[in-house]
Design an enzyme around this catalytic site. Structure first.
Site, PDB file in Angstrom:
ATOM      1  N   CYS A   1       1.327   0.968   3.018  1.00 20.74           N
ATOM      2  CA  CYS A   1       1.382   1.058   1.425  1.00 20.74           C
ATOM      3  C   CYS A   1       1.793   2.589   0.908  1.00 20.74           C
ATOM      4  O   CYS A   1       0.986   3.624   1.277  1.00 20.74           O
ATOM      5  CB  CYS A   1       0.316   0.518   0.782  1.00 20.74           C
ATOM      6  SG  CYS A   1      -0.032   1.073  -0.925  1.00 20.74           S
TER       7      CYS A   1
ATOM      8  N   PHE B   1       1.595   4.113  -2.006  1.00 21.22           N
ATOM      9  CA  PHE B   1       0.336   4.548  -2.697  1.00 21.22           C
ATOM     10  C   PHE B   1      -1.034   4.929  -1.880  1.00 21.22           C
ATOM     11  O   PHE B   1      -1.585   6.025  -2.233  1.00 21.22           O
ATOM     12  CB  PHE B   1       0.072   3.684  -3.649  1.00 21.22           C
ATOM     13  CG  PHE B   1       1.319   3.170  -4.725  1.00 21.22           C
ATOM     14  CD1 PHE B   1       1.719   4.176  -5.541  1.00 21.22           C
ATOM     15  CD2 PHE B   1       1.945   2.170  -4.288  1.00 21.22           C
ATOM     16  CE1 PHE B   1       2.896   3.949  -6.196  1.00 21.22           C
ATOM     17  CE2 PHE B   1       3.097   1.651  -5.128  1.00 21.22           C
ATOM     18  CZ  PHE B   1       3.603   2.708  -6.070  1.00 21.22           C
ATOM     19  N   CYS B   2      -1.458   4.096  -0.891  1.00 17.89           N
ATOM     20  CA  CYS B   2      -2.362   4.341  -0.125  1.00 17.89           C
ATOM     21  C   CYS B   2      -2.153   5.467   0.835  1.00 17.89           C
ATOM     22  O   CYS B   2      -3.001   6.385   0.936  1.00 17.89           O
ATOM     23  CB  CYS B   2      -2.682   2.924   0.820  1.00 17.89           C
ATOM     24  SG  CYS B   2      -2.875   1.364  -0.048  1.00 17.89           S
TER      25      CYS B   2
ATOM     26  N   TYR C   1      -3.323  -1.100   2.556  1.00 19.90           N
ATOM     27  CA  TYR C   1      -2.347  -1.701   3.284  1.00 19.90           C
ATOM     28  C   TYR C   1      -1.897  -0.500   4.170  1.00 19.90           C
ATOM     29  O   TYR C   1      -1.536   0.520   3.346  1.00 19.90           O
ATOM     30  CB  TYR C   1      -1.118  -2.427   2.658  1.00 19.90           C
ATOM     31  CG  TYR C   1      -1.578  -3.421   1.842  1.00 19.90           C
ATOM     32  CD1 TYR C   1      -2.575  -4.198   1.939  1.00 19.90           C
ATOM     33  CD2 TYR C   1      -0.500  -3.637   0.529  1.00 19.90           C
ATOM     34  CE1 TYR C   1      -2.943  -5.330   1.035  1.00 19.90           C
ATOM     35  CE2 TYR C   1      -0.845  -4.690  -0.422  1.00 19.90           C
ATOM     36  CZ  TYR C   1      -1.901  -5.571   0.024  1.00 19.90           C
ATOM     37  OH  TYR C   1      -2.199  -6.695  -0.898  1.00 19.90           O
TER      38      TYR C   1
HETATM   39  N1  LIG Z   1       0.008   2.521  -9.476  1.00 18.96           N
HETATM   40  C1  LIG Z   1      -0.684   2.036  -8.463  1.00 18.96           C
HETATM   41  C2  LIG Z   1       0.306   1.071  -7.485  1.00 18.96           C
HETATM   42  C3  LIG Z   1      -0.595   0.403  -6.396  1.00 18.96           C
HETATM   43  C4  LIG Z   1       0.300  -0.727  -5.958  1.00 18.96           C
HETATM   44  O1  LIG Z   1       1.314  -1.275  -6.548  1.00 18.96           O
HETATM   45  N2  LIG Z   1      -0.104  -1.367  -4.593  1.00 18.96           N
HETATM   46  C5  LIG Z   1       0.538  -2.360  -4.066  1.00 18.96           C
HETATM   47  C6  LIG Z   1       0.586  -2.158  -2.528  1.00 18.96           C
HETATM   48  S1  LIG Z   1       1.646  -0.771  -2.083  1.00 18.96           S
HETATM   49  C7  LIG Z   1      -0.203  -3.630  -4.329  1.00 18.96           C
HETATM   50  O2  LIG Z   1      -1.408  -3.502  -4.228  1.00 18.96           O
HETATM   51  N3  LIG Z   1       0.292  -4.683  -4.986  1.00 18.96           N
HETATM   52  C8  LIG Z   1      -0.208  -5.859  -5.135  1.00 18.96           C
HETATM   53  C9  LIG Z   1      -0.341  -6.841  -4.225  1.00 18.96           C
HETATM   54  O3  LIG Z   1       0.091  -6.607  -3.014  1.00 18.96           O
HETATM   55  O4  LIG Z   1      -0.427  -8.001  -4.451  1.00 18.96           O
HETATM   56  C10 LIG Z   1      -1.134   3.178  -7.554  1.00 18.96           C
HETATM   57  O5  LIG Z   1      -0.558   4.324  -7.634  1.00 18.96           O
HETATM   58  O6  LIG Z   1      -2.107   2.983  -7.008  1.00 18.96           O
END
Ligand SMILES: N[C@@H](CCC(=O)N[C@@H](CS)C(=O)NCC(=O)O)C(=O)O
Length: 318
Positions: A99, A101-102, A96
């Protein structure tokens, strides 16, 4: 472990149009999964799966930079990748745009000048990552191998680029990378959705940079902003934040204190912790909360240095 973030809630915000209470309730049900699979489709398959919506999503990026480690035990500064031989050939980031993390992963890729393609995932259907068992982003495929979880992705990439140098991560660097994942990211949502105006500003950014259909964009902007305004209050409680702006400013000051007069935590060059802090702050930097943070704390100089160090995005424009 359950966490909530703006994009993760859009699915609920859009699919639940009946009342704030129900919406809020569902918003806090977001499951954070941590499974992984090594089965990733070939890029040609992915494009076929993704279709035109991905082509739209792939237009527009945020960027950051990277890191490579020196062999020194004392100075853990990282250098942009010199040897192209070690660089992976095909890197695809499922993301995203907003995001944190991205953006952490992108900071690493950009800094190391590793070219990568972006597939913008629709947060509602997630059809672009249907092929994976992992249901969050970022997902990175490197020459067909799937990697998940931003910190793990960065560790794996680093090790690929520097075989045999796995121990160059210092205690200090590890500590601050952990601080980013366990503290800093939790301060962000309560800030970007703090007031209704800020929530709208944030969702305007999210929906205009994300992969949404026309209708989804309209609904997501207003329903998402309203929902996240309420959810951010719950998040404040969950993470014991009483004054969200103070928490953000404190975090920024804590980071500047950690630099202890150095240009970067890594010394004369950014290390993985510098890139992590920079990466997660980047999506908010030009929102009101980010502008306030730079105005009211000492973090601005370091941030500007990081923008220069990271340089241009190495994303492949398609
Ligand atoms: N611990 C993971 C957390 C990743 C995360 O929480 N990503 C969120 C987006 S910022 C996500 O995909 N959430 C689930 C969703 O959108 O349904 C990391 O560091 O990559």
């Amino acid at each position: 472990m359950r966490r909530v973030n703006g994009l993760a809630t859009l699915h609920r915000a859009i699919s639940v149009s009946g009342g704030a209470t129900a919406t809020q309730h569902r918003l806090v049900q977001v499951e954070m999964m941590s499974t992984s699979s090594t089965n990733s489709p070939k890029i040609s398959d992915r494009v076929a799966i993704s279709g035109p919506s991905v082509a739209r999503g792939v237009a527009g990026t945020m960027f950051f930079s990277v890191v490579a480690a020196s062999l020194s035990q004392e100075v853990h500064a990282k250098e942009p990748l010199k040897s192209v031989n070690l660089a992976p050939k095909e890197v695809v980031l499922y993301q995203y745009e907003a995001c944190p993390f991205c953006n952490k992963v992108k900071a690493f890729l950009d800094y190391n000048k590793i070219p990568y393609q972006v597939v913008e995932v629709n947060p509602i259907s997630k059809k672009e990552i249907k092929w994976s068992d992992y249901k969050k982003v970022p997902i990175l495929t490197v020459d067909g191998e799937q990697m998940v979880d931003s910190s793990d992705i960065i560790d794996k990439l680093f090790n690929k680029l520097h075989p045999g140098n796995e121990t160059t991560d210092s205690d200090e660097e590890r500590k601050w990378r952990g601080w980013v994942d366990n503290h800093l990211v939790h301060v962000l949502s309560p800030n970007i959705y703090r007031t209704s105006a800020e929530a709208l500003e944030s969702f305007d950014y999210i929906t205009s940079h994300g992969n949404f259909s026309f209708t989804e964009r309209l609904v997501a902007k207003y329903a998402g902003a309203a929902a996240m305004y309420f959810v951010s209050k719950k998040l404040k409680k969950k993470y014991n934040i009483t004054d969200e702006r103070k928490a953000l400013y404190d975090a920024a000051e804590t980071w500047v204190d950690a630099l202890n007069g150095r240009q970067y935590l890594g010394g004369s060059k950014p290390n993985l912790a510098d890139l992590a802090v920079f990466g997660v702050l980047r999506p908010i930097r030009y929102l009101k909360s980010g502008r306030d943070m730079v105005e009211h704390t000492r973090i601005g100089e370091w941030y500007t240095r990081m923008e220069g160090a990271v340089g241009e995005s190495s994303r492949i424009k398609v």
